[in-house]
Design an enzyme around this catalytic site. Structure first.
Site, mmCIF file in Angstrom:
data_model
loop_
_atom_site.group_PDB
_atom_site.id
_atom_site.type_symbol
_atom_site.label_atom_id
_atom_site.label_comp_id
_atom_site.label_asym_id
_atom_site.label_seq_id
_atom_site.Cartn_x
_atom_site.Cartn_y
_atom_site.Cartn_z
ATOM 1 N N ARG A 252 3.570 -4.926 16.652
ATOM 2 C CA ARG A 252 2.163 -4.507 16.556
ATOM 3 C C ARG A 252 1.264 -5.643 17.056
ATOM 4 O O ARG A 252 0.173 -5.401 17.567
ATOM 5 C CB ARG A 252 1.810 -4.145 15.101
ATOM 6 C CG ARG A 252 2.638 -2.997 14.549
ATOM 7 C CD ARG A 252 2.381 -2.793 13.057
ATOM 8 N NE ARG A 252 2.748 -3.950 12.267
ATOM 9 C CZ ARG A 252 2.552 -4.085 10.962
ATOM 10 N NH1 ARG A 252 1.962 -3.101 10.285
ATOM 11 N NH2 ARG A 252 2.936 -5.163 10.313
ATOM 12 N N HIS B 30 6.033 -12.592 7.103
ATOM 13 C CA HIS B 30 6.203 -11.196 6.710
ATOM 14 C C HIS B 30 7.326 -11.079 5.686
ATOM 15 O O HIS B 30 8.272 -11.871 5.701
ATOM 16 C CB HIS B 30 6.522 -10.322 7.927
ATOM 17 C CG HIS B 30 6.240 -8.876 7.682
ATOM 18 N ND1 HIS B 30 7.178 -8.026 7.164
ATOM 19 C CD2 HIS B 30 5.105 -8.142 7.845
ATOM 20 C CE1 HIS B 30 6.636 -6.828 7.025
ATOM 21 N NE2 HIS B 30 5.375 -6.873 7.426
ATOM 22 N N SER C 54 0.824 -1.219 0.000
ATOM 23 C CA SER C 54 0.000 0.000 0.000
ATOM 24 C C SER C 54 0.859 1.272 0.000
ATOM 25 O O SER C 54 0.614 2.201 -0.784
ATOM 26 C CB SER C 54 -0.978 0.008 1.170
ATOM 27 O OG SER C 54 -0.315 -0.199 2.389
ATOM 28 N N ASP D 215 -1.853 -8.648 11.748
ATOM 29 C CA ASP D 215 -3.221 -9.086 11.429
ATOM 30 C C ASP D 215 -3.661 -10.312 12.214
ATOM 31 O O ASP D 215 -4.858 -10.612 12.278
ATOM 32 C CB ASP D 215 -3.330 -9.372 9.922
ATOM 33 C CG ASP D 215 -3.005 -8.135 9.112
ATOM 34 O OD1 ASP D 215 -3.562 -7.076 9.433
ATOM 35 O OD2 ASP D 215 -2.180 -8.219 8.195
ATOM 36 N N HIS E 161 -1.754 -8.880 1.878
ATOM 37 C CA HIS E 161 -1.443 -7.616 2.578
ATOM 38 C C HIS E 161 -2.591 -7.319 3.563
ATOM 39 O O HIS E 161 -2.859 -8.110 4.460
ATOM 40 C CB HIS E 161 -1.222 -6.529 1.512
ATOM 41 C CG HIS E 161 -0.719 -5.211 2.030
ATOM 42 N ND1 HIS E 161 -0.010 -5.076 3.192
ATOM 43 C CD2 HIS E 161 -0.830 -3.947 1.522
ATOM 44 C CE1 HIS E 161 0.304 -3.801 3.392
ATOM 45 N NE2 HIS E 161 -0.195 -3.088 2.384
HETATM 46 N N1 AMX Z 1 1.483 -19.766 5.572
HETATM 47 C C1 AMX Z 1 1.896 -20.642 4.626
HETATM 48 N N2 AMX Z 1 2.938 -20.414 3.812
HETATM 49 C C2 AMX Z 1 3.633 -19.292 4.009
HETATM 50 C C3 AMX Z 1 3.302 -18.363 5.002
HETATM 51 C C4 AMX Z 1 2.170 -18.629 5.799
HETATM 52 N N3 AMX Z 1 1.738 -17.786 6.735
HETATM 53 N N4 AMX Z 1 4.182 -17.336 4.958
HETATM 54 C C5 AMX Z 1 5.038 -17.619 3.949
HETATM 55 N N5 AMX Z 1 4.704 -18.797 3.369
HETATM 56 C C6 AMX Z 1 5.302 -19.420 2.210
HETATM 57 C C7 AMX Z 1 5.150 -18.506 1.006
HETATM 58 O O1 AMX Z 1 3.858 -18.627 0.436
HETATM 59 C C8 AMX Z 1 6.269 -18.999 0.112
HETATM 60 O O2 AMX Z 1 5.860 -20.197 -0.480
HETATM 61 P P1 AMX Z 1 6.240 -20.565 -2.027
HETATM 62 O O3 AMX Z 1 7.741 -20.524 -2.094
HETATM 63 O O4 AMX Z 1 5.665 -21.917 -2.222
HETATM 64 O O5 AMX Z 1 5.607 -19.496 -2.866
HETATM 65 C C9 AMX Z 1 7.369 -19.324 1.122
HETATM 66 O O6 AMX Z 1 6.694 -19.539 2.378
HETATM 67 C C10 AMX Z 1 8.400 -18.228 1.293
HETATM 68 O O7 AMX Z 1 7.736 -17.023 1.624
HETATM 69 P P2 AMX Z 1 8.464 -15.919 2.525
HETATM 70 O O8 AMX Z 1 9.687 -15.484 1.788
HETATM 71 O O9 AMX Z 1 8.628 -16.421 3.893
HETATM 72 O O10 AMX Z 1 7.378 -14.775 2.576
HETATM 73 P P3 AMX Z 1 7.073 -13.635 1.488
HETATM 74 O O11 AMX Z 1 7.949 -12.475 1.776
HETATM 75 O O12 AMX Z 1 7.090 -14.182 0.107
HETATM 76 O O13 AMX Z 1 5.550 -13.304 1.832
HETATM 77 C C11 AMX Z 1 3.710 -12.874 3.245
HETATM 78 C C12 AMX Z 1 5.191 -12.621 2.992
HETATM 79 C C13 AMX Z 1 3.235 -11.956 4.345
HETATM 80 C C14 AMX Z 1 2.929 -12.565 1.954
HETATM 81 C C15 AMX Z 1 3.510 -14.356 3.641
HETATM 82 O O14 AMX Z 1 4.199 -14.614 4.843
HETATM 83 C C16 AMX Z 1 2.064 -14.747 3.779
HETATM 84 O O15 AMX Z 1 1.441 -15.110 2.772
HETATM 85 N N6 AMX Z 1 1.482 -14.678 5.019
HETATM 86 C C17 AMX Z 1 0.085 -14.943 5.238
HETATM 87 C C18 AMX Z 1 -0.749 -13.737 4.798
HETATM 88 C C19 AMX Z 1 -0.565 -12.586 5.761
HETATM 89 O O16 AMX Z 1 -0.646 -12.731 6.976
HETATM 90 N N7 AMX Z 1 -0.365 -11.378 5.214
HETATM 91 C C20 AMX Z 1 -0.274 -10.155 6.013
HETATM 92 C C21 AMX Z 1 1.123 -9.603 6.119
HETATM 93 C C22 AMX Z 1 1.147 -8.313 6.890
HETATM 94 C C23 AMX Z 1 0.441 -7.228 6.140
HETATM 95 O O17 AMX Z 1 0.875 -6.807 5.084
HETATM 96 N N8 AMX Z 1 -0.673 -6.751 6.632
#
Ligand code: AMX
Length: 480
Positions: A370, A361, A285, A416, A315
């Site tokens: 947070r 994250h 964002s 979150d 996000h």
């Molecule tokens: N559950 C399952 N798998 C997860 C995970 C979770 N909570 N967090 C990361 N992974 C997976 C990724 O999907 C990725 O898998 P892939 O290689 O098969 O595509 C792998 O682990 C590596 O990811 P990463 O480098 O650890 O994370 P990222 O920087 O690519 O993504 C985020 C970060 C937040 C998108 C991810 O941790 C996620 O999807 N979390 C759940 C959704 C969430 O809570 N989002 C909110 C974040 C905070 C915000 O912006 N408000």
């Protein structure tokens, strides 16, 4: 150290002639060891616009010097992984209002969340910080006095008028439209008032871009809480609109307009808005607003674009996803689910190809502060809430499972993972609405930085992209 700050604050407040000297307190930043200044001001310096007018030339000079003296210094190497992997770890943005440390979490102008809770003015002694105080801090880098925060509160209330066409634009959408779609539509409808657009059409000089940006930014921050409340009441409370209460601060008033008037919910909303404001510049964002704003699109256009990014499940929408997921756990296994059952549920989610919402994250590598401050709020105000207890169990169960997966870089909970159960406890149970609350808060961080973007004359953002073929050829050449 903070106790010393308090003593000095009280001293300077009492001696007005000294406070005019704008005394400064030096504090060591535990983040990087550099010296940080917490500037105290006279309580009579309540004009935020004037404060910025004074600060901007200093900061313009600072940036000019940085560029001329250090412009050719390398900040790191870009790897193919970074280009393919969503630019993780690639330093490429200037964002003044906050900085994120992977282990310590967010610092707003150098202050951590616990520090903000201690030094920012509150509505009640020892209570949660007033979001207007954080806005002042984000904009000026200075901790405001209560008088300054009160003046900003009053200014925001005077700007919170919504033209009728905004409500018409929102109500032209079906009531079932996602609240974030309604919110972004409302913000786009507000754009017709943009002072920046009017000034640009009249031919305003580049050196004055920040001034109409400031007007738009403050108007927008004031207006979004009213628009957001309208959407909530329209969708969930038969369209019975609650007018603003001019006696209330920003967070309490927002809670009031939504229909929640208990003192605890007011406190929660102050905390909620404060901690969601800003998370440095690279998140979807903030980065979107910065990018769109770099084309000199006004704050309304830039913020509406940011909202569309916030509406994504990876996000901001994660706060909705978390509560829905938690409720599905309760539906299937009951509130008194054992840790073993919970483990199985987490594995079922993962094995069906979904993420566990609220965990992980892009930058953070430890528990999000947070999350921690919301947990502390829950321990103080709702320790026996069954969903809070479930969130606590998840804190124990999920990180080892995500670690076991072997690919997740951060197995710890983010912001979150916690917010939904707090809101749910006080009666704001409609999870689909939660990202709108995040958006209202984010307006403060995004708009503060947009003012500085224009004040510092940041250029059009335009990184270079390449094709896979280009990368393959580049790597072949590099290897030969
Ligand atoms: N559950 C399952 N798998 C997860 C995970 C979770 N909570 N967090 C990361 N992974 C997976 C990724 O999907 C990725 O898998 P892939 O290689 O098969 O595509 C792998 O682990 C590596 O990811 P990463 O480098 O650890 O994370 P990222 O920087 O690519 O993504 C985020 C970060 C937040 C998108 C991810 O941790 C996620 O999807 N979390 C759940 C959704 C969430 O809570 N989002 C909110 C974040 C905070 C915000 O912006 N408000």
């Amino acid at each position: 150290m903070l106790e010393h700050i308090f003593l000095l604050m009280a001293f300077f407040r009492g001696v007005s002639s000294l406070s005019k000297l704008r005394s400064r307190i030096v504090q060591q930043s535990s983040l990087n060891g550099s010296v940080r200044w917490l500037q105290m001001q006279s309580a009579s310096d309540v004009d935020l616009h004037l404060q910025l007018k004074e600060l901007i030339p200093e900061q313009q000079e600072r940036l000019k010097k940085l560029k001329s003296v250090h412009g050719k210094v390398h900040l790191g190497n870009i790897t193919v992984d970074m280009v393919i992997g969503g630019m993780r770890g690639m330093t490429g943005l200037l964002w003044e209002t906050s900085l994120l440390d992977p282990d310590e979490g967010i610092r707003f102008r150098g202050l951590s969340i616990p520090e903000c809770q201690k030094v920012l003015p509150a509505a009640t002694p020892g209570g949660e910080p007033l979001p207007e105080g954080l806005l002042w801090l984000l904009l000026t880098g200075k901790v405001p006095s209560k008088e300054q925060v009160d003046a900003l509160s009053k200014d925001l209330r005077s700007r919170a008028k919504i033209p009728d066409h905004v409500y018409k634009a929102i109500t032209s959408l079906p009531e079932t439209a996602h609240p974030m779609t309604q919110f972004a539509t409302g913000v786009m409808a507000l754009q017709v008032q943009s002072e920046f657009q009017k000034a640009y059409e009249k031919g305003i000089s580049k050196s004055r871009f920040w001034e109409p940006t400031y007007e738009d930014a403050l108007n927008l921050i004031a207006q979004v809480s009213v628009v957001a409340s309208f959407i909530y009441r329209r969708m969930y409370k038969n369209g019975e609109i609650i007018p603003a209460d001019d006696g209330l601060d920003y967070g309490a008033n927002f809670s009031h307009m939504l229909g929640f008037d208990s003192p605890k919910m007011h406190e929660l909303m102050r905390l909620y808005v404060t901690i969601h404001t800003d998370h440095e510049g690279g998140n979807v964002s903030a980065h979107t607003a910065h990018l769109v704003g770099s084309a000199l699109s006004d704050p309304y256009l830039s913020f509406a674009a940011a909202l569309n990014g916030l509406a994504g499940p990876l996000h901001g929408l994660a706060n909705q996803e978390v509560l829905l997921w938690i409720k599905s756990v309760v539906e299937q296994c009951g509130e008194n689910i054992t840790k073993e059952q919970l483990k199985d549920y987490v594995w079922t989610t993962l094995n069906s190809g979904k993420v566990v919402p609220g965990f992980g994250h892009g930058v953070l590598r430890k528990t999000d502060p947070r999350y921690t401050c919301q947990r502390e709020f829950a321990l103080k105000h709702l320790p026996d809430d069954p969903l809070f207890q479930l969130v606590s169990k998840l804190y124990e169960v999920v990180p080892p499972i995500l670690t076991e997966l072997g690919k997740v870089k951060n197995p710890w909970p983010n912001v979150d993972a916690h917010s939904g159960v707090l809101l749910n406890h006080f009666g704001l149970t409609e999870a689909r609405y939660y990202t709108v609350l995040f958006g209202v808060s984010r307006s403060m961080g995004i708009c503060s930085q947009l003012i500085w973007d224009r004040a510092l004359g940041f250029p059009l953002e335009r990184p270079k992209s390449v094709t896979m073929e280009w990368l393959e050829n580049f790597c072949k050449k590099a290897a030969s």
